[in-house]
Design an enzyme around this catalytic site. Sequence first.
Site, PDB file in Angstrom:
ATOM      1  N   ARG A  59       0.855  -1.188   0.000  1.00  0.00           N
ATOM      2  CA  ARG A  59       0.000   0.000   0.000  1.00  0.00           C
ATOM      3  C   ARG A  59       0.894   1.242   0.000  1.00  0.00           C
ATOM      4  O   ARG A  59       2.106   1.149   0.158  1.00  0.00           O
ATOM      5  CB  ARG A  59      -1.053   0.014   1.115  1.00  0.00           C
ATOM      6  N   GLY A  60       0.225   2.406  -0.190  1.00  0.00           N
ATOM      7  CA  GLY A  60       0.993   3.632  -0.383  1.00  0.00           C
ATOM      8  C   GLY A  60       1.070   3.878  -1.886  1.00  0.00           C
ATOM      9  O   GLY A  60       1.386   2.949  -2.650  1.00  0.00           O
ATOM     10  N   ALA A  61       0.767   5.109  -2.289  1.00  0.00           N
ATOM     11  CA  ALA A  61       0.570   5.392  -3.714  1.00  0.00           C
ATOM     12  C   ALA A  61       1.711   4.904  -4.630  1.00  0.00           C
ATOM     13  O   ALA A  61       1.464   4.143  -5.578  1.00  0.00           O
ATOM     14  CB  ALA A  61       0.294   6.886  -3.891  1.00  0.00           C
ATOM     15  N   ARG A  87      -7.626  -0.266  -6.491  1.00  0.00           N
ATOM     16  CA  ARG A  87      -7.867   0.852  -5.572  1.00  0.00           C
ATOM     17  C   ARG A  87      -8.018   2.126  -6.412  1.00  0.00           C
ATOM     18  O   ARG A  87      -7.183   2.402  -7.269  1.00  0.00           O
ATOM     19  CB  ARG A  87      -6.706   0.969  -4.563  1.00  0.00           C
ATOM     20  N   GLN A 131      -1.782   2.580   9.859  1.00  0.00           N
ATOM     21  CA  GLN A 131      -0.513   2.650   9.113  1.00  0.00           C
ATOM     22  C   GLN A 131       0.542   3.438   9.889  1.00  0.00           C
ATOM     23  O   GLN A 131       1.739   3.217   9.705  1.00  0.00           O
ATOM     24  CB  GLN A 131      -0.724   3.319   7.744  1.00  0.00           C
ATOM     25  N   ASP A 154      -2.062  10.910  -2.204  1.00  0.00           N
ATOM     26  CA  ASP A 154      -2.470   9.858  -3.142  1.00  0.00           C
ATOM     27  C   ASP A 154      -2.826  10.438  -4.493  1.00  0.00           C
ATOM     28  O   ASP A 154      -2.768   9.759  -5.514  1.00  0.00           O
ATOM     29  CB  ASP A 154      -3.646   9.063  -2.579  1.00  0.00           C
ATOM     30  N   ASN A 158      -5.376  12.423   0.627  1.00  0.00           N
ATOM     31  CA  ASN A 158      -4.425  11.609   1.399  1.00  0.00           C
ATOM     32  C   ASN A 158      -5.220  10.865   2.466  1.00  0.00           C
ATOM     33  O   ASN A 158      -6.445  11.042   2.578  1.00  0.00           O
ATOM     34  CB  ASN A 158      -3.331  12.489   2.021  1.00  0.00           C
ATOM     35  N   LYS A 159      -4.549  10.053   3.216  1.00  0.00           N
ATOM     36  CA  LYS A 159      -5.193   9.208   4.222  1.00  0.00           C
ATOM     37  C   LYS A 159      -6.177   9.997   5.076  1.00  0.00           C
ATOM     38  O   LYS A 159      -5.897  11.111   5.497  1.00  0.00           O
ATOM     39  CB  LYS A 159      -4.098   8.569   5.093  1.00  0.00           C
TER      40      LYS A 159
END
Length: 360
Positions: free
Chosen positions: A60-62, A103, A209, A250, A260-261
Amino acid sequence: MIAVELRYKPEELTRLPRSVRYEKGKVIMIDQTLLPREFRTIELTTVDEVADAIVTMKVRGAPAIGTAAAFGLALYADTAKAKTKDEFMDGFYSAYDRLKNTRPTAVNLFWALNRIKKLVEEYLESPLEEIKRLIVAEAQKIADEDVEANLRMGHYGAEVLPEGNVLTHCNAGSLATVQLGTVGAVLRVMHRDGNLKLLWVDETRPVLQGARLSAWEYHYDGIPLKLITDNMAGFVMQQGKVDAIIVGADRIVANGDFANKIGTYSLAVLAKEHGIPFFTVAPLSTIDMSLKSGKEIPIEERKPEEVLTCGGCKIAPDVDVYNPAFDVTPHKYLTGIITDRGVVWPPFERNLKRLFNNLG
Ligand code: MRU
């Protein structure tokens, strides 16, 4: 953009290996769902397994998602049984679609897949073996460029962040990229320079995260940190214990709004109230100039279980849940955008356009 001197090499900034890599016929990645309990590397041998790893957030993570998807196409190229080019291309488009529908928010996924698709379509007249070789080489290039981009962002960011205590949210570190991180690179360069006094890490509910991944990787690299629950961030700012906030992205759009998150927006508003500089840091592959404002960014909604449970334990009755994985921060809250081509300052709409125009 001003040139930046790259004073450190990646291996001088982290002890962590690449989070995702490719060897003929297998995508190898750190399974992030197991951290911090267990550091395990898994080997994926089908496109379905790679797509599933993205959905279930093993990766995960862009930028890491984008690179994993590119490696998914490399895996297809190396393992396809197709005898004709037409057959190969049918399979290629199925693999592309499968990986694309994992995603929706991080634009790096589409950026990486489209970069390879465009290349394949350009070389469609070439022999099949040559097309396969090009796909694998391009995926490796995407991974190598990500490390290089992070190194640049790290050095650019360290020039503009004030010395002192920095707060971050989610994980935009080495694990969220190929190596080093976006935020991670900035923090690591600051740490090497002796300018990072303390890192505040938000735990980042619902998937944690911050607690599971950021606290783990920054502690591993010897960065002094304190972990807080998300609802403590405002109080820590009010106490004067935060000199700057830095988060990943993201998707950044043409006017500087960014996704973003979930929880990033709340931090941005609090930062403004307390006069704390608030930066996002991301490579150009995270910037989507096709969207005008943050309202157009598709926001992923994830399963209720992520909210109803914590660390596998049920923490709420079976009630209805709303679980957006990201939020959108309007550009008015941003001090600057740290990219691999330099820092973009307000007015963002004009300066982002200039940045892309200057690329040629
Ligand atoms: O849902 P996740 O864990 O993939 O979300 C990650 C983030 O929001 C990161 O901040 C972002 O992808 C930047 S990673 C360099």
